[in-house]
Design a protein around this motif. Structure first.
Motif, PDB file in Angstrom:
ATOM      1  N   SER A  87     -17.800  -8.518  15.429  1.00  0.00           N
ATOM      2  CA  SER A  87     -16.362  -8.421  15.644  1.00  0.00           C
ATOM      3  C   SER A  87     -15.926  -9.230  16.861  1.00  0.00           C
ATOM      4  O   SER A  87     -14.899  -9.927  16.831  1.00  0.00           O
ATOM      5  CB  SER A  87     -15.964  -6.953  15.808  1.00  0.00           C
ATOM      6  OG  SER A  87     -14.583  -6.813  16.021  1.00  0.00           O
ATOM      7  N   HIS A  88     -16.714  -9.183  17.934  1.00  0.00           N
ATOM      8  CA  HIS A  88     -16.398  -9.969  19.130  1.00  0.00           C
ATOM      9  C   HIS A  88     -16.430 -11.468  18.805  1.00  0.00           C
ATOM     10  O   HIS A  88     -15.550 -12.222  19.242  1.00  0.00           O
ATOM     11  CB  HIS A  88     -17.392  -9.682  20.254  1.00  0.00           C
ATOM     12  CG  HIS A  88     -17.431  -8.261  20.714  1.00  0.00           C
ATOM     13  ND1 HIS A  88     -16.469  -7.331  20.396  1.00  0.00           N
ATOM     14  CD2 HIS A  88     -18.352  -7.609  21.495  1.00  0.00           C
ATOM     15  CE1 HIS A  88     -16.784  -6.165  20.946  1.00  0.00           C
ATOM     16  NE2 HIS A  88     -17.907  -6.315  21.615  1.00  0.00           N
ATOM     17  N   ALA A  89     -17.450 -11.881  18.053  1.00  0.00           N
ATOM     18  CA  ALA A  89     -17.588 -13.300  17.722  1.00  0.00           C
ATOM     19  C   ALA A  89     -16.381 -13.794  16.932  1.00  0.00           C
ATOM     20  O   ALA A  89     -15.812 -14.858  17.224  1.00  0.00           O
ATOM     21  CB  ALA A  89     -18.876 -13.535  16.943  1.00  0.00           C
ATOM     22  N   ILE A  90     -15.976 -13.037  15.941  1.00  0.00           N
ATOM     23  CA  ILE A  90     -14.832 -13.439  15.114  1.00  0.00           C
ATOM     24  C   ILE A  90     -13.548 -13.447  15.936  1.00  0.00           C
ATOM     25  O   ILE A  90     -12.736 -14.375  15.854  1.00  0.00           O
ATOM     26  CB  ILE A  90     -14.696 -12.497  13.907  1.00  0.00           C
ATOM     27  CG1 ILE A  90     -15.923 -12.623  12.991  1.00  0.00           C
ATOM     28  CG2 ILE A  90     -13.424 -12.791  13.127  1.00  0.00           C
ATOM     29  CD1 ILE A  90     -16.024 -11.521  11.964  1.00  0.00           C
ATOM     30  N   THR A  91     -13.361 -12.413  16.745  1.00  0.00           N
ATOM     31  CA  THR A  91     -12.136 -12.292  17.530  1.00  0.00           C
ATOM     32  C   THR A  91     -12.009 -13.418  18.553  1.00  0.00           C
ATOM     33  O   THR A  91     -10.946 -14.034  18.696  1.00  0.00           O
ATOM     34  CB  THR A  91     -12.096 -10.922  18.234  1.00  0.00           C
ATOM     35  OG1 THR A  91     -12.112  -9.891  17.242  1.00  0.00           O
ATOM     36  CG2 THR A  91     -10.857 -10.774  19.097  1.00  0.00           C
ATOM     37  N   LEU A  92     -13.085 -13.717  19.266  1.00  0.00           N
ATOM     38  CA  LEU A  92     -13.027 -14.786  20.259  1.00  0.00           C
ATOM     39  C   LEU A  92     -12.880 -16.148  19.590  1.00  0.00           C
ATOM     40  O   LEU A  92     -12.168 -17.029  20.095  1.00  0.00           O
ATOM     41  CB  LEU A  92     -14.264 -14.752  21.151  1.00  0.00           C
ATOM     42  CG  LEU A  92     -14.509 -13.469  21.963  1.00  0.00           C
ATOM     43  CD1 LEU A  92     -15.600 -13.697  22.998  1.00  0.00           C
ATOM     44  CD2 LEU A  92     -13.251 -12.947  22.627  1.00  0.00           C
ATOM     45  N   ALA A  93     -13.530 -16.321  18.435  1.00  0.00           N
ATOM     46  CA  ALA A  93     -13.380 -17.574  17.690  1.00  0.00           C
ATOM     47  C   ALA A  93     -11.944 -17.753  17.222  1.00  0.00           C
ATOM     48  O   ALA A  93     -11.382 -18.863  17.275  1.00  0.00           O
ATOM     49  CB  ALA A  93     -14.340 -17.586  16.504  1.00  0.00           C
ATOM     50  N   LEU A 103     -18.436 -16.163   8.870  1.00  0.00           N
ATOM     51  CA  LEU A 103     -17.136 -15.609   9.262  1.00  0.00           C
ATOM     52  C   LEU A 103     -16.535 -16.357  10.444  1.00  0.00           C
ATOM     53  O   LEU A 103     -15.309 -16.538  10.513  1.00  0.00           O
ATOM     54  CB  LEU A 103     -17.294 -14.122   9.574  1.00  0.00           C
ATOM     55  CG  LEU A 103     -17.625 -13.245   8.360  1.00  0.00           C
ATOM     56  CD1 LEU A 103     -18.046 -11.849   8.805  1.00  0.00           C
ATOM     57  CD2 LEU A 103     -16.435 -13.168   7.409  1.00  0.00           C
ATOM     58  N   VAL A 104     -17.362 -16.790  11.376  1.00  0.00           N
ATOM     59  CA  VAL A 104     -16.864 -17.581  12.500  1.00  0.00           C
ATOM     60  C   VAL A 104     -16.420 -18.959  12.010  1.00  0.00           C
ATOM     61  O   VAL A 104     -15.356 -19.474  12.409  1.00  0.00           O
ATOM     62  CB  VAL A 104     -17.925 -17.699  13.607  1.00  0.00           C
ATOM     63  CG1 VAL A 104     -17.525 -18.769  14.634  1.00  0.00           C
ATOM     64  CG2 VAL A 104     -18.121 -16.355  14.295  1.00  0.00           C
ATOM     65  N   GLU A 105     -17.213 -19.555  11.147  1.00  0.00           N
ATOM     66  CA  GLU A 105     -16.843 -20.865  10.610  1.00  0.00           C
ATOM     67  C   GLU A 105     -15.549 -20.790   9.804  1.00  0.00           C
ATOM     68  O   GLU A 105     -14.779 -21.765   9.757  1.00  0.00           O
ATOM     69  CB  GLU A 105     -17.980 -21.424   9.759  1.00  0.00           C
ATOM     70  CG  GLU A 105     -19.186 -21.842  10.593  1.00  0.00           C
ATOM     71  CD  GLU A 105     -20.362 -22.310   9.755  1.00  0.00           C
ATOM     72  OE1 GLU A 105     -21.250 -22.989  10.317  1.00  0.00           O
ATOM     73  OE2 GLU A 105     -20.412 -21.987   8.542  1.00  0.00           O
ATOM     74  N   ALA A 106     -15.287 -19.643   9.197  1.00  0.00           N
ATOM     75  CA  ALA A 106     -14.034 -19.453   8.464  1.00  0.00           C
ATOM     76  C   ALA A 106     -12.829 -19.480   9.396  1.00  0.00           C
ATOM     77  O   ALA A 106     -11.694 -19.696   8.943  1.00  0.00           O
ATOM     78  CB  ALA A 106     -14.070 -18.138   7.686  1.00  0.00           C
ATOM     79  N   GLU A 107     -13.075 -19.248  10.690  1.00  0.00           N
ATOM     80  CA  GLU A 107     -12.008 -19.358  11.691  1.00  0.00           C
ATOM     81  C   GLU A 107     -11.875 -20.789  12.216  1.00  0.00           C
ATOM     82  O   GLU A 107     -11.134 -21.046  13.163  1.00  0.00           O
ATOM     83  CB  GLU A 107     -12.285 -18.408  12.865  1.00  0.00           C
ATOM     84  CG  GLU A 107     -12.361 -16.944  12.487  1.00  0.00           C
ATOM     85  CD  GLU A 107     -11.032 -16.388  12.011  1.00  0.00           C
ATOM     86  OE1 GLU A 107      -9.975 -16.960  12.389  1.00  0.00           O
ATOM     87  OE2 GLU A 107     -11.053 -15.382  11.262  1.00  0.00           O
ATOM     88  N   ASP A 108     -12.636 -21.710  11.602  1.00  0.00           N
ATOM     89  CA  ASP A 108     -12.611 -23.135  11.956  1.00  0.00           C
ATOM     90  C   ASP A 108     -13.114 -23.381  13.370  1.00  0.00           C
ATOM     91  O   ASP A 108     -12.621 -24.245  14.086  1.00  0.00           O
ATOM     92  CB  ASP A 108     -11.205 -23.716  11.784  1.00  0.00           C
ATOM     93  CG  ASP A 108     -11.205 -25.245  11.727  1.00  0.00           C
ATOM     94  OD1 ASP A 108     -12.228 -25.809  11.295  1.00  0.00           O
ATOM     95  OD2 ASP A 108     -10.196 -25.859  12.128  1.00  0.00           O
TER      96      ASP A 108
END
Length: 276
Positions: free
Chosen positions: A21-27, A61-66
Motif C-alpha cells: 500500500s505504501h509503494a502504490i501510494t507513494l508512486a 501495481l506500481v507500474e500501473a501508476e506509471d
C-alpha cells in the motif's frame, strides 16, 4: 504534479499488506520505488508470509501508476543483503530520498514458553532489520545534501505494554521508537527527518489469519473473522475493529512529503483511539 515528484522511496516488506500500500501510494504521488521483501517464510511465524508472486504483483501495481520500480528479494536480518539492495536502488535511480522501514512479523507465546529462536527472529526482523534497512542509505543521503524523510513502522505496542504473549514484539516496537528519536537528533542538521507511524491493528495478512483468531478468541475451537472482530471492537475507542492499510499509507505519505517538512522525532499514532 504529485507531492513526491522526483523522489525515490525504499520500502521494505513491500510484497503485500502495508508495504504494498505504501509503494502504490507513494508512486501515485510521483515517487520511484525500491521494493524489498524477504518473499519467503520465517519458521517461527505462525501464519503464511509473502511470496515472490506477491512481490511481482506489487511491481505490476506500481507500474500501473506509471512509475519505475526496482524489486529485490532480501532479508532485513542480513546487513550485507540490505547494503546490496540499497546499492542496486542507488545504481538505478541515483539517490534515495525516503526510507519506509516497514518489514515486520508477529508471533506470540507466554513468557515462560518463549523460545530463544522466536525471540531472536522478532528482534532481528522488527528492530535490527529496521536499522539494517536505514543505515546503508545514510551516507548517500547526507552527502547529497537534499534532506530526506525516514519513516519507521512501530505500533501502538511501541507506546504501551500491549496484550499478553507479545513481549518480544512490544520490546522491538519500543526499540523502533527509541531508534527514531535518536536518529532524528543526529540527522536533523542534514535536514533528514525521522519519525514513526504507530498503528493499531491493520487489516493485513498479519492479523487476518486463523492463528491470530485462535489467540484472541481462545474459548472457541474454530473462531472466525467475525469472532475476532468482536474482540477487537473492544480495543479501539472508535467503533471499528481495525484500520485499513491505506490509512497507514496516508500517514506515511504525509511524513514523506513537504507537508511534514518540520516534523521529526515524533510518533504519528493511527489507532482509532486505542491509546486514548
Amino acid at each position: 504534479m504529485g507531492r513526491l515528484d522526483g523522489k525515490v522511496a525504499l520500502i521494505t516488506g513491500a510484497a503485500r499488506g502495508q508495504g504494498r500500500s505504501h509503494a502504490i501510494t507513494l508512486a501515485r504521488e510521483g515517487a520511484e520505488i525500491i521494493a524489498v521483501d524477504l518473499a519467503g517464510q520465517v519458521e517461527s511465524v505462525p501464519y503464511e508470509m509473502a511470496t515472490p508472486a506477491d512481490l511481482a504483483q506489487t511491481v505490476k501495481l506500481v507500474e500501473a501508476e506509471d512509475r519505475r520500480i526496482v524489486s529485490l528479494e532480501a532479508d532485513v536480518r542480513d546487513p550485507e543483503a540490505m547494503q546490496a539492495a540499497t546499492e542496486r536502488g542507488l545504481a538505478e535511480f541515483g539517490h534515495i530520498d525516503i526510507i519506509c522501514a516497514n518489514a515486520g512479523i508477529s508471533s506470540w507465546d507466554p513468557a515462560p514458553d518463549m523460545s530463544p529462536q522466536r525471540w531472536r527472529d522478532m528482534i532481528d526482523i522488527n528492530l535490527s532489520g529496521v536499522w539494517y534497512s536505514v543505515q546503508p542509505a545514510l551516507t548517500s543521503m547526507i552527502e547529497r545534501g537534499a534532506g530526506g524523510s525516514i519513516i519507521l513502522t512501530s505500533s501502538v505496542y511501541g507506546l504501551e505494554g500491549g496484550v499478553g504473549r507479545v513481549h518480544h514484539y512490544v520490546a522491538a516496537k519500543h526499540g523502533v521508537v527509541g531508534l527514531a528519536k535518536s536518529l532524528a537528533n543526529e540527522l536533523a542538521p542534514h535536514r533528514i527527518r525521522v519519525n514513526t507511524v504507530n498503528p493499531t491493528f491493520v487489516a493485513t495478512g498479519m492479523i487476518q489469519n486463523d492463528a491470530i483468531y485462535k489467540l484472541f478468541v481462545p474459548d472457541l475451537p474454530n473462531p472466525t473473522q467475525e469472532d475476532f472482530k468482536e474482540v477487537l471492537l473492544g480495543m479501539n475507542k472508535l467503533p471499528i475493529p481495525w484500520v485499513e492499510p491505506q490509512d497507514i499509507s496516508n500517514a506515511v505519505l504525509f511524513l514523506a512529503s513537504d507537508d511534514a517538512r518540520y516534523i521529526t522525532g515524533t510518533t504519528l499514532v493511527v489507532d482509532a483511539g486505542h491509546l486514548a
